[in-house]
Design a protein around this motif. Structure first.
Motif, PDB file in Angstrom:
ATOM      1  N   ARG A   1      19.594 -66.953  66.433  1.00  0.00           N
ATOM      2  CA  ARG A   1      20.854 -66.260  66.142  1.00  0.00           C
ATOM      3  C   ARG A   1      21.762 -67.068  65.685  1.00  0.00           C
ATOM      4  N   ASP A   2      22.563 -66.740  64.834  1.00  0.00           N
ATOM      5  CA  ASP A   2      23.663 -67.428  64.210  1.00  0.00           C
ATOM      6  C   ASP A   2      24.946 -66.606  63.786  1.00  0.00           C
ATOM      7  N   SER A   3      25.900 -67.167  63.410  1.00  0.00           N
ATOM      8  CA  SER A   3      27.098 -66.393  62.867  1.00  0.00           C
ATOM      9  C   SER A   3      27.475 -67.187  61.739  1.00  0.00           C
ATOM     10  N   PHE A   4      28.358 -66.318  60.735  1.00  0.00           N
ATOM     11  CA  PHE A   4      28.911 -66.953  59.600  1.00  0.00           C
ATOM     12  C   PHE A   4      30.190 -66.174  59.268  1.00  0.00           C
TER      13      PHE A   4
ATOM     14  N   THR B   1      34.843 -57.934  51.343  1.00  0.00           N
ATOM     15  CA  THR B   1      34.077 -57.350  50.023  1.00  0.00           C
ATOM     16  C   THR B   1      32.557 -57.609  50.204  1.00  0.00           C
ATOM     17  N   GLU B   2      32.210 -58.628  50.400  1.00  0.00           N
ATOM     18  CA  GLU B   2      30.762 -59.004  50.490  1.00  0.00           C
ATOM     19  C   GLU B   2      29.715 -58.265  51.612  1.00  0.00           C
ATOM     20  N   LEU B   3      30.752 -57.998  52.936  1.00  0.00           N
ATOM     21  CA  LEU B   3      30.273 -57.381  53.756  1.00  0.00           C
ATOM     22  C   LEU B   3      30.035 -55.839  53.367  1.00  0.00           C
ATOM     23  N   LEU B   4      30.913 -55.381  52.753  1.00  0.00           N
ATOM     24  CA  LEU B   4      30.877 -53.911  52.118  1.00  0.00           C
ATOM     25  C   LEU B   4      29.585 -53.517  51.280  1.00  0.00           C
TER      26      LEU B   4
ATOM     27  N   ARG C   1      36.636 -68.931  62.053  1.00  0.00           N
ATOM     28  CA  ARG C   1      37.011 -67.643  62.226  1.00  0.00           C
ATOM     29  C   ARG C   1      38.158 -67.404  61.764  1.00  0.00           C
ATOM     30  N   PRO C   2      38.349 -65.922  61.166  1.00  0.00           N
ATOM     31  CA  PRO C   2      39.647 -65.667  60.342  1.00  0.00           C
ATOM     32  C   PRO C   2      40.730 -65.602  61.226  1.00  0.00           C
TER      33      PRO C   2
END
Length: 76
Positions: A10-13, A18-21, A72-73
């Motif tokens: 498992r990883d997070s990034f 816009t790219e998630l959309l 994190r944003p």
């Protein structure tokens, strides 16, 4: 002989909204083609496509992706 299981991690990034959309749009596109796909499967398909590119095409694809600040944003 039994096939050896591939270990998954498992990883997070961080990814621009816009790219998630775009991932959502690609999932819809796959459904119209009769293929249900998960986000992780789309990312893995992208990796497969990138690995099959020539060095020149790979470099061009990398240049088309802007660098973003990682982590994190900030909360709104």
């Amino acid at each position: 002989m039994k096939d050896k299981k591939v270990k998954v991690v498992r990883d997070s990034f961080t990814i621009p909204k816009t790219e998630l959309l775009q991932i959502g749009e690609m999932k819809k596109r796959a459904l119209t083609l009769g293929v249900g796909v998960k986000k992780s499967e789309l990312i893995r398909a992208g990796l497969s496509a990138l690995s099959g590119m020539t060095d020149a095409a790979f470099k061009k694809a990398l240049a088309s992706v802007p660098t973003i600040k990682t982590g994190r944003p900030a909360k709104d």
